[in-house]
Design a protein around this motif. Structure first.
Motif, PDB file in Angstrom:
ATOM      1  N   ASP A   3       0.831  -1.212   0.000  1.00 54.87           N
ATOM      2  CA  ASP A   3       0.000   0.000   0.000  1.00 54.87           C
ATOM      3  C   ASP A   3       0.860   1.255   0.000  1.00 54.87           C
ATOM      4  O   ASP A   3       0.591   2.218  -0.729  1.00 54.87           O
ATOM      5  N   VAL A   6       2.294   1.851  -3.375  1.00 56.71           N
ATOM      6  CA  VAL A   6       1.322   2.473  -4.289  1.00 56.71           C
ATOM      7  C   VAL A   6       1.277   3.977  -4.064  1.00 56.71           C
ATOM      8  O   VAL A   6       1.305   4.770  -5.012  1.00 56.71           O
ATOM      9  N   LEU A  23       0.755  -2.677  -8.153  1.00 59.80           N
ATOM     10  CA  LEU A  23      -0.657  -3.008  -8.390  1.00 59.80           C
ATOM     11  C   LEU A  23      -0.812  -4.453  -8.848  1.00 59.80           C
ATOM     12  O   LEU A  23      -1.763  -5.151  -8.443  1.00 59.80           O
ATOM     13  N   ILE A  56      -0.441  -6.773  -5.839  1.00 58.87           N
ATOM     14  CA  ILE A  56      -1.668  -6.782  -5.034  1.00 58.87           C
ATOM     15  C   ILE A  56      -2.782  -7.524  -5.765  1.00 58.87           C
ATOM     16  O   ILE A  56      -3.508  -8.333  -5.173  1.00 58.87           O
ATOM     17  N   GLY A  57      -2.897  -7.277  -7.072  1.00 59.70           N
ATOM     18  CA  GLY A  57      -3.994  -7.856  -7.843  1.00 59.70           C
ATOM     19  C   GLY A  57      -3.967  -9.374  -7.919  1.00 59.70           C
ATOM     20  O   GLY A  57      -5.020 -10.029  -7.870  1.00 59.70           O
ATOM     21  N   SER A 110      -3.144  -6.251   0.885  1.00 58.64           N
ATOM     22  CA  SER A 110      -3.405  -4.815   0.791  1.00 58.64           C
ATOM     23  C   SER A 110      -4.585  -4.454   1.679  1.00 58.64           C
ATOM     24  O   SER A 110      -5.575  -5.185   1.750  1.00 58.64           O
ATOM     25  N   HIS A 111      -4.459  -3.346   2.374  1.00 55.69           N
ATOM     26  CA  HIS A 111      -5.561  -2.785   3.143  1.00 55.69           C
ATOM     27  C   HIS A 111      -6.067  -1.495   2.505  1.00 55.69           C
ATOM     28  O   HIS A 111      -6.989  -0.876   3.028  1.00 55.69           O
ATOM     29  N   LEU A 112      -5.423  -1.114   1.406  1.00 57.64           N
ATOM     30  CA  LEU A 112      -5.775   0.151   0.761  1.00 57.64           C
ATOM     31  C   LEU A 112      -6.994   0.001  -0.135  1.00 57.64           C
ATOM     32  O   LEU A 112      -7.927   0.804  -0.085  1.00 57.64           O
ATOM     33  N   PHE A 113      -7.016  -1.042  -0.953  1.00 58.98           N
ATOM     34  CA  PHE A 113      -8.097  -1.187  -1.920  1.00 58.98           C
ATOM     35  C   PHE A 113      -9.374  -1.794  -1.324  1.00 58.98           C
ATOM     36  O   PHE A 113     -10.465  -1.422  -1.749  1.00 58.98           O
ATOM     37  N   PRO A 114      -9.292  -2.650  -0.314  1.00 63.19           N
ATOM     38  CA  PRO A 114     -10.539  -3.016   0.385  1.00 63.19           C
ATOM     39  C   PRO A 114     -11.058  -1.888   1.270  1.00 63.19           C
ATOM     40  O   PRO A 114     -12.075  -2.022   1.923  1.00 63.19           O
ATOM     41  N   ALA A 115     -10.305  -0.773   1.327  1.00 63.20           N
ATOM     42  CA  ALA A 115     -10.688   0.420   2.098  1.00 63.20           C
ATOM     43  C   ALA A 115     -10.773   0.134   3.585  1.00 63.20           C
ATOM     44  O   ALA A 115     -11.614   0.693   4.297  1.00 63.20           O
TER      45      ALA A 115
END
Length: 323
Positions: free
Chosen positions: A37, A40, A190, A193-194, A200-205
Protein backbone atom coordinates in the motif's frame (compact mmCIF):
# COMPACT_ATOMS: atom_id res chain seq x y z
CA UNK A 1 15.58 36.62 -0.12
CA UNK A 2 19.24 35.88 -0.72
CA UNK A 3 20.45 32.95 -2.79
CA UNK A 4 22.09 31.41 0.29
CA UNK A 5 18.86 31.62 2.29
CA UNK A 6 16.93 29.92 -0.51
CA UNK A 7 19.58 27.20 -0.64
CA UNK A 8 19.43 26.62 3.12
CA UNK A 9 15.63 26.45 3.06
CA UNK A 10 15.74 23.99 0.17
CA UNK A 11 18.33 21.84 1.97
CA UNK A 12 16.23 21.90 5.13
CA UNK A 13 13.26 20.68 3.10
CA UNK A 14 15.31 17.80 1.68
CA UNK A 15 16.60 16.84 5.14
CA UNK A 16 13.09 16.81 6.61
CA UNK A 17 11.83 14.65 3.73
CA UNK A 18 14.74 12.19 4.05
CA UNK A 19 14.11 11.95 7.78
CA UNK A 20 10.42 11.36 7.09
CA UNK A 21 11.31 8.55 4.68
CA UNK A 22 13.31 6.63 7.30
CA UNK A 23 10.73 7.19 10.05
CA UNK A 24 7.76 6.26 7.86
CA UNK A 25 9.50 3.10 6.62
CA UNK A 26 10.12 2.14 10.25
CA UNK A 27 6.48 2.85 11.11
CA UNK A 28 4.79 0.77 8.39
CA UNK A 29 4.37 -2.18 10.76
CA UNK A 30 2.42 -0.09 13.26
CA UNK A 31 0.16 1.51 10.65
CA UNK A 32 -2.99 0.24 8.97
CA UNK A 33 -1.16 -0.01 5.64
CA UNK A 34 0.91 -2.82 4.16
CA UNK A 35 4.27 -2.24 2.44
CA UNK A 36 2.52 -2.69 -0.92
CA UNK A 37 0.00 0.00 0.00
CA UNK A 38 2.81 2.39 0.89
CA UNK A 39 4.52 1.55 -2.41
CA UNK A 40 1.32 2.47 -4.29
CA UNK A 41 1.17 5.82 -2.50
CA UNK A 42 4.92 6.40 -2.92
CA UNK A 43 4.78 6.06 -6.71
CA UNK A 44 1.22 7.12 -7.57
CA UNK A 45 1.36 10.56 -5.94
CA UNK A 46 4.50 11.79 -7.78
CA UNK A 47 3.03 10.39 -10.99
CA UNK A 48 -0.04 12.58 -10.52
CA UNK A 49 1.96 15.64 -9.50
CA UNK A 50 4.34 15.34 -12.46
CA UNK A 51 1.70 14.22 -14.98
CA UNK A 52 1.95 17.40 -17.13
CA UNK A 53 5.44 16.24 -18.16
CA UNK A 54 4.32 12.75 -19.27
CA UNK A 55 4.04 13.55 -23.03
CA UNK A 56 7.54 15.05 -23.12
CA UNK A 57 8.96 12.12 -21.17
CA UNK A 58 7.27 9.60 -23.50
CA UNK A 59 8.87 11.23 -26.54
CA UNK A 60 12.31 11.09 -24.95
CA UNK A 61 11.77 7.58 -23.61
CA UNK A 62 11.32 6.19 -27.12
CA UNK A 63 14.95 7.02 -27.88
CA UNK A 64 16.33 5.69 -24.58
CA UNK A 65 18.28 2.43 -24.37
CA UNK A 66 16.09 -0.37 -22.94
CA UNK A 67 18.88 -1.64 -20.67
CA UNK A 68 19.25 1.78 -19.02
CA UNK A 69 15.49 2.04 -18.45
CA UNK A 70 15.53 -1.48 -16.98
CA UNK A 71 18.36 -0.50 -14.63
CA UNK A 72 16.45 2.58 -13.47
CA UNK A 73 13.38 0.54 -12.59
CA UNK A 74 15.34 -2.44 -11.26
CA UNK A 75 17.16 -0.14 -8.86
CA UNK A 76 14.16 1.80 -7.53
CA UNK A 77 11.67 -1.03 -6.90
CA UNK A 78 13.98 -3.38 -4.89
CA UNK A 79 15.20 -0.36 -2.93
CA UNK A 80 11.74 0.27 -1.55
CA UNK A 81 11.01 -3.40 -0.81
CA UNK A 82 14.37 -3.99 0.91
CA UNK A 83 14.01 -0.74 2.87
CA UNK A 84 10.60 -1.84 4.15
CA UNK A 85 11.97 -5.23 5.24
CA UNK A 86 14.99 -3.69 6.92
CA UNK A 87 12.87 -1.06 8.67
CA UNK A 88 10.60 -3.76 10.07
CA UNK A 89 13.52 -5.78 11.48
CA UNK A 90 15.85 -3.02 12.71
CA UNK A 91 15.60 0.55 13.99
CA UNK A 92 14.93 3.94 12.43
CA UNK A 93 18.51 4.97 13.23
CA UNK A 94 19.89 2.12 11.10
CA UNK A 95 17.42 2.80 8.28
CA UNK A 96 18.57 6.41 8.21
CA UNK A 97 22.28 5.57 8.26
CA UNK A 98 22.92 2.17 6.63
CA UNK A 99 21.16 2.86 3.32
CA UNK A 100 22.82 6.22 2.51
CA UNK A 101 26.02 4.98 4.14
CA UNK A 102 26.62 1.99 1.87
CA UNK A 103 25.62 3.76 -1.37
CA UNK A 104 29.10 5.30 -1.95
CA UNK A 105 30.63 1.88 -1.32
CA UNK A 106 28.53 0.15 -3.97
CA UNK A 107 28.66 3.07 -6.41
CA UNK A 108 32.47 3.08 -6.30
CA UNK A 109 32.64 -0.69 -6.76
CA UNK A 110 30.16 -0.81 -9.64
CA UNK A 111 31.67 2.23 -11.36
CA UNK A 112 35.10 0.60 -11.16
CA UNK A 113 33.78 -2.58 -12.75
CA UNK A 114 31.69 -0.89 -15.45
CA UNK A 115 33.69 2.23 -16.35
CA UNK A 116 37.08 1.55 -14.73
CA UNK A 117 36.61 4.68 -12.60
CA UNK A 118 39.47 5.06 -10.14
CA UNK A 119 38.90 5.87 -6.49
CA UNK A 120 41.35 8.22 -4.81
CA UNK A 121 43.26 7.11 -1.67
CA UNK A 122 41.25 9.52 0.48
CA UNK A 123 37.99 8.14 -0.91
CA UNK A 124 39.22 4.62 -0.23
CA UNK A 125 39.73 5.67 3.37
CA UNK A 126 36.13 6.86 3.48
CA UNK A 127 34.94 3.54 2.05
CA UNK A 128 36.90 1.63 4.70
CA UNK A 129 35.22 3.70 7.40
CA UNK A 130 31.83 2.80 5.87
CA UNK A 131 32.77 -0.90 5.90
CA UNK A 132 33.68 -0.52 9.57
CA UNK A 133 30.20 0.92 10.17
CA UNK A 134 28.60 -2.11 8.50
CA UNK A 135 30.72 -4.50 10.58
CA UNK A 136 29.80 -2.72 13.82
CA UNK A 137 26.10 -2.77 12.86
CA UNK A 138 26.12 -6.52 12.18
CA UNK A 139 28.23 -7.54 15.16
CA UNK A 140 26.29 -5.53 17.73
CA UNK A 141 22.66 -6.21 16.78
CA UNK A 142 20.75 -8.23 19.31
CA UNK A 143 19.36 -11.07 17.18
CA UNK A 144 19.60 -12.90 13.88
CA UNK A 145 16.49 -11.10 12.68
CA UNK A 146 18.15 -7.74 13.25
CA UNK A 147 21.26 -8.91 11.39
CA UNK A 148 18.98 -9.92 8.51
CA UNK A 149 17.46 -6.44 8.70
CA UNK A 150 20.89 -4.81 8.37
CA UNK A 151 21.54 -7.07 5.37
CA UNK A 152 18.22 -5.97 3.83
CA UNK A 153 19.17 -2.31 4.32
CA UNK A 154 22.51 -3.00 2.61
CA UNK A 155 20.59 -4.56 -0.31
CA UNK A 156 18.46 -1.41 -0.42
CA UNK A 157 21.67 0.60 -0.67
CA UNK A 158 22.91 -1.65 -3.48
CA UNK A 159 19.65 -1.19 -5.38
CA UNK A 160 19.88 2.60 -4.97
CA UNK A 161 23.45 2.45 -6.27
CA UNK A 162 22.21 0.72 -9.43
CA UNK A 163 19.61 3.47 -9.80
CA UNK A 164 22.31 6.13 -9.27
CA UNK A 165 24.51 4.69 -12.00
CA UNK A 166 21.52 4.34 -14.33
CA UNK A 167 20.86 8.05 -13.81
CA UNK A 168 24.46 8.63 -14.86
CA UNK A 169 23.86 6.76 -18.12
CA UNK A 170 20.35 7.90 -19.04
CA UNK A 171 19.50 10.77 -21.34
CA UNK A 172 16.33 11.52 -19.37
CA UNK A 173 16.13 14.60 -17.18
CA UNK A 174 15.31 14.16 -13.45
CA UNK A 175 11.57 14.62 -14.01
CA UNK A 176 11.58 12.12 -16.88
CA UNK A 177 13.52 9.58 -14.84
CA UNK A 178 11.12 10.01 -11.91
CA UNK A 179 8.08 9.53 -14.12
CA UNK A 180 9.57 6.42 -15.73
CA UNK A 181 10.42 4.83 -12.40
CA UNK A 182 7.11 5.75 -10.75
CA UNK A 183 5.09 4.33 -13.66
CA UNK A 184 6.94 1.00 -13.71
CA UNK A 185 6.97 0.58 -9.92
CA UNK A 186 3.29 1.51 -9.57
CA UNK A 187 2.34 -1.07 -12.17
CA UNK A 188 4.45 -3.67 -10.36
CA UNK A 189 2.88 -2.87 -6.97
CA UNK A 190 -0.66 -3.01 -8.39
CA UNK A 191 0.05 -6.34 -10.11
CA UNK A 192 1.50 -7.80 -6.89
CA UNK A 193 -1.67 -6.78 -5.03
CA UNK A 194 -3.99 -7.86 -7.84
CA UNK A 195 -2.68 -11.42 -8.16
CA UNK A 196 -2.41 -11.89 -4.41
CA UNK A 197 1.37 -11.92 -3.96
CA UNK A 198 1.12 -9.31 -1.21
CA UNK A 199 -1.81 -8.23 0.97
CA UNK A 200 -3.40 -4.81 0.79
CA UNK A 201 -5.56 -2.78 3.14
CA UNK A 202 -5.78 0.15 0.76
CA UNK A 203 -8.10 -1.19 -1.92
CA UNK A 204 -10.54 -3.02 0.38
CA UNK A 205 -10.69 0.42 2.10
CA UNK A 206 -9.82 -0.98 5.53
CA UNK A 207 -6.86 1.35 5.99
CA UNK A 208 -7.48 4.48 8.02
CA UNK A 209 -7.80 7.78 6.19
CA UNK A 210 -5.20 9.38 8.44
CA UNK A 211 -2.55 6.77 7.48
CA UNK A 212 -3.34 7.14 3.77
CA UNK A 213 -3.01 10.92 3.97
CA UNK A 214 0.13 10.75 6.12
CA UNK A 215 1.99 8.30 3.87
CA UNK A 216 0.75 10.02 0.73
CA UNK A 217 2.25 13.28 1.95
CA UNK A 218 5.48 11.89 3.44
CA UNK A 219 6.33 9.24 0.83
CA UNK A 220 4.57 10.62 -2.24
CA UNK A 221 4.90 14.40 -2.02
CA UNK A 222 7.85 14.59 0.39
CA UNK A 223 10.22 11.88 -0.81
CA UNK A 224 8.91 11.63 -4.37
CA UNK A 225 8.87 15.34 -5.24
CA UNK A 226 10.12 17.79 -2.59
CA UNK A 227 13.31 15.96 -1.57
CA UNK A 228 14.58 15.75 -5.15
CA UNK A 229 13.74 19.36 -5.95
CA UNK A 230 15.07 20.61 -2.61
CA UNK A 231 18.44 18.93 -2.96
CA UNK A 232 18.81 20.09 -6.57
CA UNK A 233 18.11 23.71 -5.56
CA UNK A 234 20.46 23.42 -2.58
CA UNK A 235 23.31 22.21 -4.77
CA UNK A 236 22.78 25.09 -7.19
CA UNK A 237 22.45 27.82 -4.54
CA UNK A 238 24.96 26.59 -1.93
CA UNK A 239 27.36 24.51 -4.01
CA UNK A 240 27.85 20.76 -4.17
CA UNK A 241 30.33 20.54 -1.30
CA UNK A 242 28.21 22.34 1.35
CA UNK A 243 25.10 20.43 0.23
CA UNK A 244 26.90 17.09 0.50
CA UNK A 245 28.18 18.05 3.95
CA UNK A 246 24.75 19.10 5.21
CA UNK A 247 23.19 15.85 3.90
CA UNK A 248 25.12 13.97 6.58
CA UNK A 249 22.83 15.57 9.18
CA UNK A 250 19.95 13.30 8.10
CA UNK A 251 20.99 10.17 10.10
CA UNK A 252 21.36 12.32 13.21
CA UNK A 253 17.86 13.75 12.77
CA UNK A 254 16.41 10.27 12.24
CA UNK A 255 18.12 8.92 15.37
CA UNK A 256 16.87 11.81 17.50
CA UNK A 257 13.32 11.77 16.09
CA UNK A 258 12.97 8.00 16.65
CA UNK A 259 13.38 8.45 20.42
CA UNK A 260 10.00 10.14 21.03
CA UNK A 261 8.20 8.54 18.07
CA UNK A 262 9.12 4.86 18.58
CA UNK A 263 10.73 4.87 21.99
CA UNK A 264 14.06 3.81 20.45
CA UNK A 265 16.96 4.38 22.78
CA UNK A 266 20.11 4.13 20.65
CA UNK A 267 22.84 2.04 22.23
CA UNK A 268 26.48 3.05 22.23
CA UNK A 269 27.11 0.54 19.43
CA UNK A 270 24.30 2.03 17.32
CA UNK A 271 25.65 5.53 17.82
CA UNK A 272 29.13 4.28 16.90
CA UNK A 273 27.91 2.70 13.67
CA UNK A 274 25.89 5.81 12.75
CA UNK A 275 28.97 7.95 13.42
CA UNK A 276 31.12 5.72 11.21
CA UNK A 277 28.61 5.92 8.36
CA UNK A 278 28.41 9.71 8.60
CA UNK A 279 32.21 10.07 8.72
CA UNK A 280 32.73 7.69 5.79
CA UNK A 281 30.14 9.41 3.60
CA UNK A 282 31.58 12.84 4.37
CA UNK A 283 35.15 11.76 3.58
CA UNK A 284 34.11 10.03 0.35
CA UNK A 285 31.88 12.81 -0.97
CA UNK A 286 34.09 15.74 -0.01
CA UNK A 287 37.18 14.09 -1.47
CA UNK A 288 35.33 13.45 -4.73
CA UNK A 289 34.02 17.01 -4.91
CA UNK A 290 37.47 18.48 -4.28
CA UNK A 291 38.98 16.26 -6.98
CA UNK A 292 36.30 17.35 -9.44
CA UNK A 293 36.90 21.00 -8.56
CA UNK A 294 40.65 20.63 -9.13
CA UNK A 295 40.03 18.91 -12.46
CA UNK A 296 37.70 21.71 -13.56
CA UNK A 297 40.28 24.33 -12.57
CA UNK A 298 42.88 22.91 -14.91
CA UNK A 299 40.52 21.98 -17.74
CA UNK A 300 41.14 24.21 -20.79
CA UNK A 301 38.31 26.59 -21.55
CA UNK A 302 38.70 26.15 -25.30
CA UNK A 303 39.68 23.04 -27.26
CA UNK A 304 43.42 22.79 -27.80
CA UNK A 305 44.59 22.59 -31.41
CA UNK A 306 45.08 19.02 -32.52
CA UNK A 307 48.70 17.92 -32.65
CA UNK A 308 49.97 16.70 -36.03
CA UNK A 309 49.57 12.97 -36.30
CA UNK A 310 47.28 12.74 -33.24
CA UNK A 311 44.59 10.07 -33.23
CA UNK A 312 41.12 10.21 -31.70
CA UNK A 313 40.73 8.56 -28.33
CA UNK A 314 37.59 7.74 -26.39
CA UNK A 315 36.90 10.09 -23.54
CA UNK A 316 37.03 8.53 -20.11
CA UNK A 317 33.63 8.29 -18.46
CA UNK A 318 32.82 10.86 -15.84
CA UNK A 319 32.39 9.84 -12.24
CA UNK A 320 28.75 9.02 -11.49
CA UNK A 321 26.93 11.38 -9.14
CA UNK A 322 27.37 10.69 -5.44
CA UNK A 323 24.15 10.12 -3.54
Amino acid sequence: MSSRTVGLLAMTTALVCWTGFALSIRGIGTSSLTPADVAVLRFAVPLLVLSPWIPRTWRRLRTERPLVVLALCAGAAPHFVASAIGGHLTSAALVGSVIPGVVPLFVAGLASLIWRVRTSPVQLLGLLVIVAGVVVSVLTVGSGAQAAGVAALAVAGLAWSVYTLALRATGLDPVGAALTVCTACLIGALLAIGIGITPSHLFPATATVSDVVLYGLVQGVGVGVLASLGYTIAVRRLGAEPAATLSAISPVLVTLAAIPMFGERPTAATLASVGLFIAGVLVFNLAGLRAARRAARFRPRAPLPEMPGATDTAAAPRRPPSP
